[in-house]
Design a protein around this motif. Structure first.
Motif, PDB file in Angstrom:
ATOM      1  N   GLN A 199       0.854  -1.192   0.000  1.00 35.61           N
ATOM      2  CA  GLN A 199       0.000   0.000   0.000  1.00 35.61           C
ATOM      3  C   GLN A 199       0.892   1.244   0.000  1.00 35.61           C
ATOM      4  OE1 GLN A 199      -3.588  -0.327   2.699  1.00 35.61           O
ATOM      5  NE2 GLN A 199      -2.412  -2.050   3.510  1.00 35.61           N
ATOM      6  N   ARG A 200       1.576   1.460  -1.108  1.00 38.28           N
ATOM      7  CA  ARG A 200       2.571   2.528  -1.138  1.00 38.28           C
ATOM      8  C   ARG A 200       1.957   3.914  -1.003  1.00 38.28           C
ATOM      9  NH1 ARG A 200       7.408   1.670  -4.902  1.00 38.28           N
ATOM     10  NH2 ARG A 200       7.910   0.366  -3.112  1.00 38.28           N
ATOM     11  N   ASN A 201       0.796   4.140  -1.594  1.00 35.15           N
ATOM     12  CA  ASN A 201       0.165   5.457  -1.459  1.00 35.15           C
ATOM     13  C   ASN A 201      -0.108   5.778   0.003  1.00 35.15           C
ATOM     14  OD1 ASN A 201       0.196   5.905  -4.213  1.00 35.15           O
ATOM     15  ND2 ASN A 201      -1.856   5.066  -4.534  1.00 35.15           N
ATOM     16  N   LEU A 202      -0.590   4.778   0.741  1.00 35.60           N
ATOM     17  CA  LEU A 202      -0.818   4.969   2.170  1.00 35.60           C
ATOM     18  C   LEU A 202       0.505   5.136   2.900  1.00 35.60           C
ATOM     19  CD1 LEU A 202      -2.574   4.981   4.721  1.00 35.60           C
ATOM     20  CD2 LEU A 202      -2.505   2.471   4.692  1.00 35.60           C
ATOM     21  N   ALA A 203       1.502   4.335   2.539  1.00 35.97           N
ATOM     22  CA  ALA A 203       2.805   4.401   3.206  1.00 35.97           C
ATOM     23  C   ALA A 203       3.429   5.786   3.070  1.00 35.97           C
ATOM     24  CB  ALA A 203       3.740   3.338   2.629  1.00 35.97           C
ATOM     25  N   GLU A 204       3.282   6.400   1.906  1.00 35.46           N
ATOM     26  CA  GLU A 204       3.915   7.704   1.674  1.00 35.46           C
ATOM     27  C   GLU A 204       3.293   8.810   2.516  1.00 35.46           C
ATOM     28  OE1 GLU A 204       3.970   8.439  -2.518  1.00 35.46           O
ATOM     29  OE2 GLU A 204       5.785   7.227  -2.820  1.00 35.46           O
ATOM     30  N   GLU A 205       2.096   8.580   3.041  1.00 40.80           N
ATOM     31  CA  GLU A 205       1.488   9.578   3.921  1.00 40.80           C
ATOM     32  C   GLU A 205       2.265   9.730   5.227  1.00 40.80           C
ATOM     33  OE1 GLU A 205      -2.611   8.769   4.580  1.00 40.80           O
ATOM     34  OE2 GLU A 205      -3.132   8.728   2.440  1.00 40.80           O
ATOM     35  N   PHE A 206       3.066   8.725   5.573  1.00 41.66           N
ATOM     36  CA  PHE A 206       3.840   8.772   6.813  1.00 41.66           C
ATOM     37  C   PHE A 206       5.264   9.283   6.587  1.00 41.66           C
ATOM     38  CE2 PHE A 206       0.699   5.338   7.198  1.00 41.66           C
ATOM     39  CZ  PHE A 206      -0.032   5.820   8.274  1.00 41.66           C
ATOM     40  N   LEU A 207       5.605   9.589   5.339  1.00 41.92           N
ATOM     41  CA  LEU A 207       6.923  10.124   5.011  1.00 41.92           C
ATOM     42  C   LEU A 207       6.873  11.645   4.946  1.00 41.92           C
ATOM     43  CD1 LEU A 207       7.977   7.691   2.126  1.00 41.92           C
ATOM     44  CD2 LEU A 207       8.534   7.513   4.561  1.00 41.92           C
ATOM     45  N   LEU A 208       8.032  12.268   5.093  1.00 38.28           N
ATOM     46  CA  LEU A 208       8.131  13.708   4.915  1.00 38.28           C
ATOM     47  C   LEU A 208       7.630  14.057   3.516  1.00 38.28           C
ATOM     48  CD1 LEU A 208       9.313  16.280   6.365  1.00 38.28           C
ATOM     49  CD2 LEU A 208      11.358  15.915   4.968  1.00 38.28           C
ATOM     50  N   PRO A 209       6.714  15.035   3.379  1.00 33.94           N
ATOM     51  CA  PRO A 209       6.175  15.362   2.048  1.00 33.94           C
ATOM     52  C   PRO A 209       7.252  15.669   1.009  1.00 33.94           C
ATOM     53  CG  PRO A 209       4.871  16.420   3.754  1.00 33.94           C
ATOM     54  CD  PRO A 209       6.058  15.809   4.444  1.00 33.94           C
ATOM     55  N   ALA A 210       8.359  16.257   1.427  1.00 34.98           N
ATOM     56  CA  ALA A 210       9.480  16.498   0.510  1.00 34.98           C
ATOM     57  C   ALA A 210      10.234  15.176   0.337  1.00 34.98           C
ATOM     58  CB  ALA A 210      10.393  17.584   1.064  1.00 34.98           C
ATOM     59  N   LEU A 211       9.710  14.311  -0.536  1.00 33.15           N
ATOM     60  CA  LEU A 211      10.236  12.951  -0.664  1.00 33.15           C
ATOM     61  C   LEU A 211      11.702  12.917  -1.091  1.00 33.15           C
ATOM     62  CD1 LEU A 211       7.187  11.163  -2.346  1.00 33.15           C
ATOM     63  CD2 LEU A 211       7.885  11.089   0.051  1.00 33.15           C
ATOM     64  N   GLU A 212      12.163  13.974  -1.756  1.00 36.73           N
ATOM     65  CA  GLU A 212      13.565  13.999  -2.176  1.00 36.73           C
ATOM     66  C   GLU A 212      14.515  14.057  -0.981  1.00 36.73           C
ATOM     67  OE1 GLU A 212      12.098  18.250  -2.013  1.00 36.73           O
ATOM     68  OE2 GLU A 212      11.350  16.333  -2.790  1.00 36.73           O
ATOM     69  N   LYS A 213      13.993  14.352   0.206  1.00 34.72           N
ATOM     70  CA  LYS A 213      14.817  14.414   1.413  1.00 34.72           C
ATOM     71  C   LYS A 213      14.726  13.134   2.245  1.00 34.72           C
ATOM     72  CE  LYS A 213      14.400  19.449   1.848  1.00 34.72           C
ATOM     73  NZ  LYS A 213      13.995  20.574   2.735  1.00 34.72           N
ATOM     74  N   VAL A 214      13.936  12.171   1.782  1.00 37.14           N
ATOM     75  CA  VAL A 214      13.723  10.934   2.537  1.00 37.14           C
ATOM     76  C   VAL A 214      14.738   9.877   2.103  1.00 37.14           C
ATOM     77  CG1 VAL A 214      12.093   9.075   3.049  1.00 37.14           C
ATOM     78  CG2 VAL A 214      11.276  11.433   2.812  1.00 37.14           C
TER      79      VAL A 214
END
Length: 296
Positions: A64-79
């Motif tokens: 469930q990657r779309n759901l998983a990304e909700e828990f990451l910093l919105p600036a994904l380039e910094k993750v």
């Protein structure tokens, strides 16, 4: 009579002032209560750092990657996930997880919070008959994760904990060049020597001498040409080319293949480059481990 009228008027004014003062004080108290509640309760993140980290791992491992990304910093380039930039590895597709077994169990081992930063250590028991893929790694039956989080948001909209980094000391190892490292149960690798060959060619030729050791009771298959990488001081990554005439310059040539129980194999993996390479790190990577060998 005049004195009584003045007295009655003053009494009414004093009563009004008294009531107004109390109402004003009550209003100030209510405002302070609201501000305190907003600051310390309503603005409190709905999930703790540990809950956010566990929710991410559950969602990602459940495809469930779309759901998983909700828990990451919105600036994904910094993750960063497992030592890689998330933007570089998020293209990896899921592989259907193994169906047998029960849902994984997560145990919070440690939480450190300092201001807007948090660090969490989590133990996951996958409870599966076989491991499944998590960003190009087979997860073992028990694995430790470490998560870095930051609190984002505003006083007006509220705050949330979001992940900036996920790592695992069970998957990512750092060792000195020349150390013998266990890459799976009773299977070991060791880089022995990295050197430039004196070979008259337009491209620079390098060799990496390596050793595989199988101390298990079963034969295994190894693929050195896909396992090893060179990280140059500039950060550029070099991989063994699939086809190269330089492969015959050092013997024994290490193509890989079957490694029998109690067998040790040594050989060379060749690299080509258009320029001189100053190696910073030698990387071993398979589906179980990534080992970063520092080159002094």
């Amino acid at each position: 009579m005049l004195d009584e009228g003045i007295y009655e008027e003053k009494g009414w004014i004093d009563t009004f002032k008294n009531i107004f003062g109390k109402l004003l004080l009550l209003g100030i108290v209510l405002v302070l209560i609201f501000l305190l509640a907003k600051t310390f309760y309503f603005n409190k993140p709905k999930q703790s750092p540990a809950q956010v980290a566990i929710s991410y791992l559950q969602a990602e491992q459940s495809s469930q990657r779309n759901l998983a990304e909700e828990f990451l910093l919105p600036a994904l380039e910094k993750v960063e996930i497992l030592g890689e930039k998330y933007k570089d590895i998020s293209r990896l597709s899921w592989i259907q997880k193994e169906k047998e077994g029960v849902e994984p169990i997560f145990e919070t081992k440690e939480i450190k919070i300092k201001g807007k930063d948090a660090q969490v250590k989590i133990l996951e028991k996958t409870n599966k008959k076989d491991g499944w893929i998590f960003f190009d790694y087979y997860l073992p039956k028990q694995i430790n994760f470490e998560a870095n989080l930051i609190k984002i948001g505003s006083w007006k909209k509220g705050y949330q904990w979001r992940i900036t980094k996920i790592n695992s000391p069970d998957l990512i190892l750092e060792r000195k060049f020349g150390e013998r490292v266990e890459i799976r149960e009773n299977v070991f690798v060791k880089p022995i020597q990295f050197e430039k060959l004196d070979f008259p060619a337009t491209r620079k030729i390098y060799s990496l001498e390596i050793e595989y050791e199988n101390s298990s009771n079963e034969a295994i298959f190894i693929y050195p040409f896909s396992d090893w990488r060179i990280i140059e001081t500039s950060g550029e990554i070099f991989s063994p080319p699939p086809v190269t005439s330089a492969v015959f310059l050092r013997e024994p040539i290490f193509y890989g293949g079957e490694l029998k129980p109690a067998e040790i194999k040594k050989g060379y993996v060749m690299f080509e480059a258009e320029k001189e390479i100053s190696a910073k790190e030698i990387i071993f990577k398979n589906m179980e481990k990534k080992v970063i060998f520092g080159v002094e």
